[in-house]
Design an enzyme around this catalytic site. Structure first.
Site, PDB file in Angstrom:
ATOM      1  N   ALA A  17      51.177  49.092  95.720  1.00 38.96           N
ATOM      2  CA  ALA A  17      49.889  48.434  95.938  1.00 38.96           C
ATOM      3  C   ALA A  17      50.076  47.148  96.738  1.00 38.96           C
ATOM      4  O   ALA A  17      49.270  46.826  97.623  1.00 38.96           O
ATOM      5  CB  ALA A  17      49.217  48.134  94.600  1.00 38.96           C
ATOM      6  N   ARG A  18      51.139  46.419  96.446  1.00 35.56           N
ATOM      7  CA  ARG A  18      51.416  45.174  97.161  1.00 35.56           C
ATOM      8  C   ARG A  18      51.654  45.438  98.653  1.00 35.56           C
ATOM      9  O   ARG A  18      51.149  44.718  99.516  1.00 35.56           O
ATOM     10  CB  ARG A  18      52.622  44.477  96.525  1.00 35.56           C
ATOM     11  CG  ARG A  18      52.995  43.141  97.162  1.00 35.56           C
ATOM     12  CD  ARG A  18      54.087  42.440  96.375  1.00 35.56           C
ATOM     13  NE  ARG A  18      53.570  41.885  95.128  1.00 35.56           N
ATOM     14  CZ  ARG A  18      53.727  42.430  93.924  1.00 35.56           C
ATOM     15  NH1 ARG A  18      54.402  43.563  93.800  1.00 35.56           N
ATOM     16  NH2 ARG A  18      53.222  41.854  92.849  1.00 35.56           N
ATOM     17  N   SER A  36      44.079  46.199  86.882  1.00 39.97           N
ATOM     18  CA  SER A  36      45.234  46.656  86.123  1.00 39.97           C
ATOM     19  C   SER A  36      44.802  46.723  84.670  1.00 39.97           C
ATOM     20  O   SER A  36      43.827  46.059  84.274  1.00 39.97           O
ATOM     21  CB  SER A  36      46.407  45.694  86.292  1.00 39.97           C
ATOM     22  OG  SER A  36      47.451  45.986  85.377  1.00 39.97           O
ATOM     23  N   ARG A  37      45.493  47.530  83.874  1.00 39.93           N
ATOM     24  CA  ARG A  37      45.179  47.536  82.432  1.00 39.93           C
ATOM     25  C   ARG A  37      45.565  46.200  81.804  1.00 39.93           C
ATOM     26  O   ARG A  37      45.093  45.865  80.719  1.00 39.93           O
ATOM     27  CB  ARG A  37      45.911  48.692  81.757  1.00 39.93           C
ATOM     28  CG  ARG A  37      45.323  50.051  82.082  1.00 39.93           C
ATOM     29  CD  ARG A  37      45.780  51.093  81.079  1.00 39.93           C
ATOM     30  NE  ARG A  37      45.148  52.390  81.312  1.00 39.93           N
ATOM     31  CZ  ARG A  37      45.756  53.432  81.844  1.00 39.93           C
ATOM     32  NH1 ARG A  37      47.024  53.345  82.195  1.00 39.93           N
ATOM     33  NH2 ARG A  37      45.118  54.567  82.012  1.00 39.93           N
ATOM     34  N   TYR A  58      40.139  49.597  84.621  1.00 39.06           N
ATOM     35  CA  TYR A  58      39.822  50.408  85.802  1.00 39.06           C
ATOM     36  C   TYR A  58      38.330  50.724  85.864  1.00 39.06           C
ATOM     37  O   TYR A  58      37.749  50.842  86.948  1.00 39.06           O
ATOM     38  CB  TYR A  58      40.634  51.702  85.778  1.00 39.06           C
ATOM     39  CG  TYR A  58      42.128  51.477  85.762  1.00 39.06           C
ATOM     40  CD1 TYR A  58      42.715  50.437  86.504  1.00 39.06           C
ATOM     41  CD2 TYR A  58      42.965  52.291  85.002  1.00 39.06           C
ATOM     42  CE1 TYR A  58      44.081  50.233  86.483  1.00 39.06           C
ATOM     43  CE2 TYR A  58      44.339  52.095  84.985  1.00 39.06           C
ATOM     44  CZ  TYR A  58      44.893  51.056  85.723  1.00 39.06           C
ATOM     45  OH  TYR A  58      46.251  50.853  85.714  1.00 39.06           O
ATOM     46  N   HIS A  79      47.290  59.868  88.242  1.00 44.08           N
ATOM     47  CA  HIS A  79      46.432  59.990  89.420  1.00 44.08           C
ATOM     48  C   HIS A  79      45.156  60.782  89.150  1.00 44.08           C
ATOM     49  O   HIS A  79      44.061  60.376  89.547  1.00 44.08           O
ATOM     50  CB  HIS A  79      47.208  60.635  90.568  1.00 44.08           C
ATOM     51  CG  HIS A  79      48.208  59.731  91.200  1.00 44.08           C
ATOM     52  ND1 HIS A  79      49.006  60.122  92.256  1.00 44.08           N
ATOM     53  CD2 HIS A  79      48.540  58.450  90.945  1.00 44.08           C
ATOM     54  CE1 HIS A  79      49.787  59.134  92.611  1.00 44.08           C
ATOM     55  NE2 HIS A  79      49.526  58.109  91.824  1.00 44.08           N
ATOM     56  N   LYS A  97      50.423  59.417  97.121  1.00 43.51           N
ATOM     57  CA  LYS A  97      51.191  60.658  96.957  1.00 43.51           C
ATOM     58  C   LYS A  97      52.275  60.420  95.890  1.00 43.51           C
ATOM     59  O   LYS A  97      52.678  59.276  95.660  1.00 43.51           O
ATOM     60  CB  LYS A  97      51.791  61.097  98.313  1.00 43.51           C
ATOM     61  CG  LYS A  97      52.682  60.051  99.000  1.00 43.51           C
ATOM     62  CD  LYS A  97      54.077  60.083  98.459  1.00 43.51           C
ATOM     63  CE  LYS A  97      54.823  58.845  98.843  1.00 43.51           C
ATOM     64  NZ  LYS A  97      55.899  58.558  97.871  1.00 43.51           N
TER      65      LYS A  97
END
Length: 334
Positions: A17-18, A36-37, A58, A79, A97
């Site tokens: 993600a970064r 994020s959780r 989320y 996912h 992916k």
């Protein structure tokens, strides 16, 4: 879309993600929120990358009216669940992916997106790079004749301990999901879904695939070979072979890189040298640009990464992993 400028939401606050956010920002695209959780982790990620909003759930990200599209950047095991959450909320999704944990999950995500009329795409970022475009141009011109074979190797020295993301089956760990998917997708792009396969490989005591040698037949005498393992380094090169020549793709084949086109005649002369393209970031922004193009055009999937192909790729991964697991089970029982 409610605005001309697409506003991205990032579901997950890990390393991939970064990289994605950094590439989008460098390209001038807009990242509006991250979730994020762990609310603290989301807040720290947002502060680090100057993202205006962060969430500790989320569901809150999906409900945000200031988010137009969501990038799912969590481990493969989650996912499908998270893509379905976004789709149910009417949010387009770009799913990292491998698309899902297995083919049945992929089918459920695709069915949900089509039923809801929501855009979805697998984030196979390498397909959208300038290098991939240039290879496509060579093939379209017929410079190497009819395609007959594709080969690739993908080796990385990763942490494969049972507690690591790569070695933990509960997180979707395994060489095919993380590394081998590049080679399978590469072959699928040029040769289509395989008709048969030969597989050899190794699996951990937990059943996580650690290495794989995959030979696929794609019909009409065409073949592909994928060699991959995640406990050793390698050159990570690839080749596309035609009836009249071939393309040697330099390391790292799935990233922005260079390649050489050769004539297959007796002289085997060099026809073209494509140098590594220059662009900002790693190149993950190009898939985001394709998503934004599709949304602007009202397209519900990308012709460059069709949803049915993502399902077919997951079927191939499932079959490879099943054969590696069966071979290990057979050897253990002897």
């Amino acid at each position: 879309m409610t605005t001309e400028r697409v506003r991205w939401g990032i579901l997950g606050a890990g390393n991939i993600a970064r990289t994605f956010v950094g590439d989008l920002v460098a390209q001038g695209l807009e990242v509006a929120a991250v979730a994020s959780r762990d609310a603290r982790r989301a807040a720290e990620f947002a502060a680090e990358l100057s993202i205006p909003t962060s969430y500790g759930s989320y569901e809150a990200l999906v409900a945000d009216p200031g988010v137009d599209v969501i990038y799912i950047a969590t481990p493969q095991a989650f996912h499908a669940e998270q893509a379905l959450l976004a789709i149910d909320g009417g949010k387009p999704v770009l799913v990292e992916k491998s698309f899902t944990n297995d083919a049945p999950e992929a089918e459920r995500v695709v069915a949900a997106a089509r039923a809801k009329g929501v855009f979805a795409m697998e984030a196979m970022w390498t397909r959208f790079l300038p290098t991939a475009d240039a290879i496509g141009d060579v093939l379209e011109r017929g410079s190497i004749g009819e395609l007959v074979s594709v080969s690739s190797s993908h080796f990385q020295n990763l942490d494969v301990a049972p507690t690591s993301r790569h070695g933990n089956p509960e997180l979707g760990g395994g060489v095919m999901a993380d590394l081998g998917v590049y080679g399978v997708s590469f072959a699928s792009r040029y040769l289509g879904e395989p008709t048969s396969m030969l597989v050899d490989g190794e699996a951990s005591e937990l059943g996580v695939d650690l290495s794989a040698s995959v030979l696929l037949r794609h019909g009409a005498g065409r073949t592909s070979a994928t060699l991959t393992r995640m406990d050793a380094p390698g050159s990570n090169r690839a080749a596309v072979v035609g009836s009249d020549g071939w393309i040697d793709i330099d390391s790292v084949f799935y990233a922005s890189t260079s390649f050489t086109v050769y004539d297959g005649g007796r002289g085997q002369r060099e026809l073209l040298r494509f140098d590594k393209p220059q662009h900002v970031g790693r190149g993950m922004q190009f898939q985001a640009l394709e998503v934004e193009r599709c949304l602007s055009a009202g397209e519900l999937e990308s012709p460059r990464m069709p949803l049915d192909e993502s399902i077919a790729i997951m079927r191939t991964l499932d079959q490879v992993r099943a054969r590696i697991a069966a071979a290990r089970s057979s050897s253990v029982s002897r």
